[in-house]
Design an enzyme around this catalytic site. Structure first.
Site, PDB file in Angstrom:
ATOM      1  N   HIS A 183      -8.404  22.175 -18.454  1.00  0.00           N
ATOM      2  CA  HIS A 183      -7.216  21.834 -19.244  1.00  0.00           C
ATOM      3  C   HIS A 183      -6.963  22.821 -20.363  1.00  0.00           C
ATOM      4  CE1 HIS A 183      -7.042  17.614 -17.557  1.00  0.00           C
ATOM      5  NE2 HIS A 183      -6.027  18.321 -17.129  1.00  0.00           N
ATOM      6  N   ARG A 278       2.980  24.119  -6.029  1.00  0.00           N
ATOM      7  CA  ARG A 278       1.751  23.491  -5.509  1.00  0.00           C
ATOM      8  C   ARG A 278       1.991  21.990  -5.401  1.00  0.00           C
ATOM      9  NH1 ARG A 278      -1.104  27.540  -9.137  1.00  0.00           N
ATOM     10  NH2 ARG A 278      -2.627  28.591  -7.811  1.00  0.00           N
ATOM     11  N   ASP A 427      -7.992  32.381  -3.170  1.00  0.00           N
ATOM     12  CA  ASP A 427      -8.798  32.011  -2.008  1.00  0.00           C
ATOM     13  C   ASP A 427      -9.166  33.232  -1.176  1.00  0.00           C
ATOM     14  OD1 ASP A 427      -9.440  29.244  -1.969  1.00  0.00           O
ATOM     15  OD2 ASP A 427      -7.303  28.827  -1.816  1.00  0.00           O
ATOM     16  N   CYS A 474       0.839  35.244  -4.852  1.00  0.00           N
ATOM     17  CA  CYS A 474       0.999  34.105  -5.763  1.00  0.00           C
ATOM     18  C   CYS A 474      -0.334  33.655  -6.355  1.00  0.00           C
ATOM     19  CB  CYS A 474       1.717  32.942  -5.087  1.00  0.00           C
ATOM     20  SG  CYS A 474       0.834  32.295  -3.667  1.00  0.00           S
TER      21      CYS A 474
HETATM   22  C1  PEP Z   1      -4.582  31.156  -4.028  1.00  0.00           C
HETATM   23  O1  PEP Z   1      -5.530  30.745  -3.348  1.00  0.00           O
HETATM   24  O2  PEP Z   1      -4.510  32.323  -4.485  1.00  0.00           O
HETATM   25  C2  PEP Z   1      -3.465  30.257  -4.348  1.00  0.00           C
HETATM   26  C3  PEP Z   1      -2.386  30.704  -4.957  1.00  0.00           C
HETATM   27  O3  PEP Z   1      -3.618  28.949  -4.021  1.00  0.00           O
HETATM   28  P1  PEP Z   1      -4.481  27.901  -4.905  1.00  0.00           P
HETATM   29  O4  PEP Z   1      -4.952  28.617  -6.129  1.00  0.00           O
HETATM   30  O5  PEP Z   1      -3.587  26.754  -5.181  1.00  0.00           O
HETATM   31  O6  PEP Z   1      -5.590  27.567  -3.931  1.00  0.00           O
HETATM   32 MG    MG Z   2      -5.287  28.884  -2.278  1.00  0.00          MG
END
Ligand code: PEP
Ligand code: MG
Length: 541
Positions: A183, A278, A427, A474
């Site tokens: 947070h 998201r 990821d 992203c």
């Molecule tokens: C990512 O994995 O870079 C992404 C944008 O998705 P999240 O962070 O929501 O897994």
């Molecule tokens: Mg991701």
């Protein structure tokens, strides 16, 4: 004094003396025990109810994300299992305040074991315990100091109630603990405050030490030279022109959002649209599945907020570090490698179909287009199945995220079946380096400057050029201004980030031509390590 290194989670630079958040009430098994256990159990119930009422009152005074977080924390205080757990300890003769601490710690252990987003809620739960203990002891909660001049606030971690109480004196935040989704990070970004988390060394600095905090690089510099101290707060001015390189090559600078409030706040900035909505953030605390009508209303509100600006909606990325209560995925040995993201649609096909139907209805209601993309796609076959389903619902702009190395390696085949791709570097970094993205001590492997990660981004950029498909990023990498220039050099055409990061990325891109960016990308990829890549690129600009 040496510069401390943490993780920059909210950009901006600030310089001010350090103050610490007051220490909470400490309970102990040696505290006096109340005479009547039933009376003590009632006192615990009253204390938790008072904490919930106080947090709810603060929620009413706050707005947006902060209000939501405070409301959720208030609900934690009223969870009957918390009172029951503390009651059991009281019945066993544990002192009342300590019984609350033990019950809270029991839940914290469970949340910790879940990891990721859930583990980062531990601070919120502990804050409930501290508040209840203070109430039981009849003492006020130590609040955020307000000395009447600019300060950098340091703490072990910050709970939502602390962050909500921040006054204008606080110009930056530094915490010993916490990750990019804590947070502290979320709220600092939403307030535009520079913040560094996971900065262990901050505990050793004396109060009053002048510190320079860089919320992008994660550096915290004690006793900085005089020339760095001139401004108490330095932030890039917001640029309201579209993102572009020095030679006019357009790079759309988009926003990452998770709620309707985020959407409204982002829509009020010069962002060119949304690169990542998201949607699972809407559902993390829902026990029952929202129906198509409710989802339609929510998505339509987001689409309307952006007028004709592009909005990319990601279908539910449930599982692993984002467990959604109404999708029972069971216990998995390795949830990050298990049923998550698009894979959940194999087990719960209706959930995806409802979401796609709601998106199509929302686009019709808002009288505009929407882009939809799926998370955690590994193969072209999965991409094709998703695209077919989305198109069957009447959605015409369909993409996938590139977050799995297999999808990056086979990006050409993936791009034959979708209209665009967006690289999730968070990821993609985790799976490329086989390093759990929630593990603070693996931060070096998860550094988005890792040349191996950049090689995969380059493959996707090349595939995009070959197939004529737009490639975006992203993940958090898009918010690092220098890395943003490298990504453009690798063939990335849009960057999506927390709106507060846009100004610095905008300013950096405006300094380089596309050819410069390509040169920077070559330099980064020719480096042996992430640190060399960053240093080499920095030195050449
Ligand atoms: C990512 O994995 O870079 C992404 C944008 O998705 P999240 O962070 O929501 O897994
Ligand atoms: Mg991701």
């Amino acid at each position: 004094m040496i510069t401390l290194q943490g993780r920059g989670v909210s950009p901006g630079v600030a310089c001010a003396p350090l103050v610490r958040l007051g220490a909470p009430v400490v309970t102990s098994a040696a505290d006096p025990v109340g005479a009547d256990p039933e009376h003590e159990r009632v006192r615990v119930g009253e204390a938790l109810a008072a904490v919930a009422a106080d947090l709810s009152a603060r929620a009413e005074e706050a707005d947006g994300e902060i209000a939501d977080i405070l409301t959720t924390t208030a609900a934690m205080a009223l969870d009957p299992s918390l009172l029951a757990g503390a009651g059991e300890h009281v019945a066993r003769g544990v002192p009342t305040g300590h019984a609350v601490t033990l019950a809270i710690e029991g839940f914290c252990t469970q949340l910790d074991a879940l990891g990721g987003y859930m583990a980062e809620r531990v601070t919120d739960l502990r804050d409930v315990g501290h508040r209840a203990a203070a109430h039981l002891a009849g003492v006020p909660m130590p609040g955020v100091p307000a000395p009447g001049h600019p300060v950098v606030l340091a703490a072990r971690d910050l709970a939502p109630a602390d962050t909500a109480g921040l006054g204008p004196d606080v110009v930056a935040l530094v915490t010993e603990q916490g990750g990019p989704t804590s947070h502290t990070a979320i709220l600092a970004r939403s307030r535009g405050l520079p913040a560094v988390v996971g900065c262990a060394g901050i505990a050793d600095l004396a109060e009053g030490t002048m510190v320079l905090v860089d919320g992008s690089s994660g550096e915290v510099r004690p006793d900085p030279p005089a020339e760095c101290r001139t401004a108490a707060r330095v932030l890039e001015p917001e640029a309201d022109t579209p993102g572009a390189t020095a030679d006019g090559h357009r790079v759309a600078l988009l926003a990452n959002i998770g709620t309707v409030d985020d959407a409204r706040a982002a829509a009020a900035t010069p962002t060119e649209g949304v690169g990542l909505f998201r949607t699972e953030f809407l559902f993390l605390d829902r026990r029952t599945r929202p129906d198509v009508a409710e989802q339609t209303r929510t998505y339509a509100d987001v689409l309307r907020a952006f007028g004709d600006r592009r909005v990319v909606v990601r279908t539910l990325d449930a599982g692993s570090d984002k467990p959604v209560p109404f999708l029972p995925l069971g216990d998995e040995e390795n949830p990050a490698l298990g049923v998550r993201g698009l894979r959940t649609a194999g087990r719960f096909p209706d959930v995806l179909d409802d979401q796609l139907a709601a998106l199509a209805a929302a686009a019709a209601a808002a009288g505009r287009e929407v882009d939809v993309m799926a998370p955690m796609v590994a193969t072209a076959e999965e991409a094709e199945r998703f695209a077919d389903r989305a198109r069957a619902h009447g959605l015409s702009r369909v993409g996938v995220m590139i977050e799995v190395p297999a999808a990056a390696l086979r990006a050409r085949e993936v791009m034959e079946v979708v209209d665009f791709v967006s690289i999730g570097t968070n990821d993609l970094g985790q799976y490329t380096m086989a390093a759990d993205r929630t593990a603070g001590e693996l931060g070096d492997l998860l550094d988005p400057w890792q040349p191996a990660l950049l090689d995969l981004v380059a493959l996707v950029g090349d595939a995009g050029r070959l197939r004529g498909r737009p490639v975006g990023v992203c993940g958090e990498a898009a918010a690092d201004p220098l890395l943003a220039a490298v990504l453009v050099g690798l063939g990335v055409g849009s960057l999506s980030m927390a709106p507060v990061s846009r100004a610095a990325v905008h300013a950096r891109l405006a300094r380089h031509t596309v050819a410069d960016c390509a040169h920077l990308a070559d330099l980064a990829r020719a480096s042996r390590t992430a640190a060399e890549a960053r240093r080499g690129v920095e030195a050449s600009t």
